[in-house]
Design a protein around this motif. Structure first.
Motif, mmCIF file in Angstrom:
data_model
loop_
_atom_site.group_PDB
_atom_site.id
_atom_site.type_symbol
_atom_site.label_atom_id
_atom_site.label_comp_id
_atom_site.label_asym_id
_atom_site.label_seq_id
_atom_site.Cartn_x
_atom_site.Cartn_y
_atom_site.Cartn_z
ATOM 1 N N PRO A 45 0.763 -1.165 0.052
ATOM 2 C CA PRO A 45 -0.077 0.069 0.058
ATOM 3 C C PRO A 45 0.705 1.434 0.208
ATOM 4 O O PRO A 45 0.510 2.185 -0.358
ATOM 5 N N LYS A 46 1.934 1.211 0.719
ATOM 6 C CA LYS A 46 2.753 2.558 0.695
ATOM 7 C C LYS A 46 4.096 2.237 0.413
ATOM 8 O O LYS A 46 4.844 1.498 1.209
ATOM 9 N N GLU A 47 4.825 2.623 -0.662
ATOM 10 C CA GLU A 47 5.833 2.316 -1.305
ATOM 11 C C GLU A 47 6.836 3.275 -1.261
ATOM 12 O O GLU A 47 6.469 4.286 -1.856
ATOM 13 N N LEU A 48 8.228 3.212 -0.982
ATOM 14 C CA LEU A 48 9.146 4.251 -1.474
ATOM 15 C C LEU A 48 9.865 3.680 -2.518
ATOM 16 O O LEU A 48 10.425 2.411 -2.516
ATOM 17 N N TYR B 86 6.136 7.278 -3.053
ATOM 18 C CA TYR B 86 7.041 8.282 -2.852
ATOM 19 C C TYR B 86 8.133 7.978 -3.893
ATOM 20 O O TYR B 86 9.105 6.978 -3.831
ATOM 21 N N LEU B 87 8.479 9.028 -4.641
ATOM 22 C CA LEU B 87 9.749 8.691 -5.738
ATOM 23 C C LEU B 87 10.629 9.619 -5.319
ATOM 24 O O LEU B 87 10.666 10.689 -5.212
ATOM 25 N N ASP C 23 5.629 0.631 3.666
ATOM 26 C CA ASP C 23 5.681 -0.721 3.781
ATOM 27 C C ASP C 23 6.713 -1.247 3.309
ATOM 28 O O ASP C 23 7.309 -2.256 3.815
ATOM 29 N N ARG C 24 7.421 -0.876 2.319
ATOM 30 C CA ARG C 24 8.450 -1.451 1.680
ATOM 31 C C ARG C 24 9.296 -0.381 0.709
ATOM 32 O O ARG C 24 8.655 0.484 0.182
ATOM 33 N N LEU C 25 10.647 -0.671 0.639
ATOM 34 C CA LEU C 25 11.332 0.262 -0.232
ATOM 35 C C LEU C 25 11.801 -0.666 -1.414
ATOM 36 O O LEU C 25 12.312 -1.675 -1.222
ATOM 37 N N ARG C 26 11.696 0.018 -2.462
ATOM 38 C CA ARG C 26 12.065 -0.289 -3.609
ATOM 39 C C ARG C 26 12.950 0.145 -4.485
ATOM 40 O O ARG C 26 12.780 1.392 -4.800
#
Lengths: 329, 74
Positions: A114-117, A153-154, A204-207
């Motif tokens: 749901p919320k990723e950087l 968030y980019l 939730d996760r960093l990509r």
């Protein structure tokens, strides 16, 4: 220079050689004049000559870009092997085995949390084949596939991805860092990309999306996934118990670890991306130079044929005129 | 033992771990002797142009350019 660079870009996209047929297409390109009425006059010869000169200039430009990229590639590859790969291997080793590893995104676009950087690594300069366009397409397909369900968030390294993703995802932009590697890249330079980690703490996760070096002619895009430090213990069960640490300030320890892991991985990614960029530029400029050479040869044949046909026409007119005058006598 | 929300002094001061680690590295480099010092100082160049975006609007584009060491300078 804009026009010639546009032209060179189209040259380097064409992977097949210009055929005779397309050269003939140019011959018929004078519009609105039926073929039997086309005049091979001085104007069209001059236009042909201009086009040939332009192509020659473009060939020189692409050839020099090719040589420049080739000369820088060796040093970049050495930096990649000696500096970037160890950074990446050691740091990814901590995350491997827990789903927090590198995944190559193929046709199937993964579901994001749901919320990723998302940290995207690209270059500042173009003419490097599919290096940036591949990354942009990859991130676009990922974000569009999960449009309604996830928030992002980019943080973007490089100006190419920043302009490529601006149209659809500008509201997700957090940071953009450019001119990395203009002077030698140092570890401190990745710091602005990491500020997003301290400002947005409930992700939730960093990509991390970056190019991975495969060979001089090939590269692929990998996504490296990291967890939120608050969830590190839950998400990293397998490797977690292999390490000992001081229990006193656990939350802060994992926050620090996360920042350091991310910085090391991004540092490695940027150096690897520089090598990938140079190899891609070398290949595409090589293709462009060859294509320009072929076009020039075809046009030069056409030019000579046209010139000779004009001369033949003039000669036959003169001779016919002279013969008719002689007959009259 | 301090309270549950205790933080390192630099975290309280607003620095991230990276900033703190890089400052420490600067200090170490400043403490070196020649010739290792000049070799190490070459690695201290910082050069990038950063832009912070908020709500789809770019902020100021800030060029950060340190071609010499910041810490340990007399």
């Amino acid at each position: 220079f804009f026009w010639t660079s546009m032209f060179a870009r189209s040259l380097c996209r064409s992977t097949f050689r210009v055929s005779q047929a397309s050269a003939l297409r140019y011959e018929r390109a004078a519009p609105l004049i039926p073929q039997y009425q086309q005049q091979r006059n001085a104007t069209s010869l001059k236009e042909l000559k201009n086009r040939m000169n332009t192509i020659k200039t473009i060939q020189k430009i692409t050839s020099s870009m090719n040589k420049l990229a080739t000369s820088r590639l060796k040093a970049a590859r050495e930096r990649n092997e000696d500096l970037a790969q160890p950074f990446l291997e050691i740091n990814m080793a901590f995350l491997k085995g827990n789903g927090m590893e590198e995944i190559v995104v193929g046709d199937e676009v993964p579901k994001t949390k749901p919320k990723e950087l998302v940290i995207v690594v690209s270059t500042d300069r173009g003419m490097c084949g599919a290096t940036n366009s591949g990354i942009i397409r990859n991130v676009k397909s990922l974000l569009l596939a999960n449009r309604g369900e996830s928030e992002y968030y980019l943080a973007i390294a490089g100006s190419k991805a920043a302009s490529g993703l601006k149209r659809d995802f500008i509201k997700y932009y957090h940071t953009n860092v450019q001119e990395l590697g203009k002077k030698k890249l140092s570890f401190v330079d990745v710091e602005p990309l990491i500020t997003v980690l301290s400002e947005v703490t409930d992700y939730d996760r960093l990509r991390i999306v970056a190019n991975q070096w495969e060979s001089v002619v090939a590269s692929r895009i990998v996504h490296r996934l990291l967890p939120n430090p608050k969830n590190m213990i839950d998400e990293m069960k397998e490797s977690y118990y292999g390490y000992e640490y001081d229990n006193t300030e656990e939350a802060e320890l994992f926050q620090n670890l996360q920042e350091h892991l991310t910085a090391c991985i991004i540092y490695g990614c940027i150096i690897e991306n520089q090598a990938v960029e140079l190899a891609a530029r070398m290949n595409s400029m090589d293709n462009a130079t060859n294509n320009a050479g072929d076009m020039h040869n075809n046009l030069s044949l056409l030019y000579n044929r046209t010139r000779q046909a004009g001369i033949t026409t003039e000669l036959s007119e003169i001779i016919a005129g002279a013969a008719s005058v002689q007959e009259q006598d | 033992m301090s309270s549950a929300a205790a933080s390192a002094y630099w975290r309280v001061a607003g620095m991230s771990y990276l900033k703190y680690a890089n400052l420490c590295a600067d200090m170490v480099r400043a403490a070196l002797k020649e010739p290792m010092k000049s070799n190490a100082l070459k690695r201290e160049t910082i050069f990038y142009r950063g832009t912070r975006w908020t709500e789809g609007k770019p902020g100021e584009s800030v060029l950060t350019d340190f071609t010499e060491a910041v810490a340990g300078k007399k």
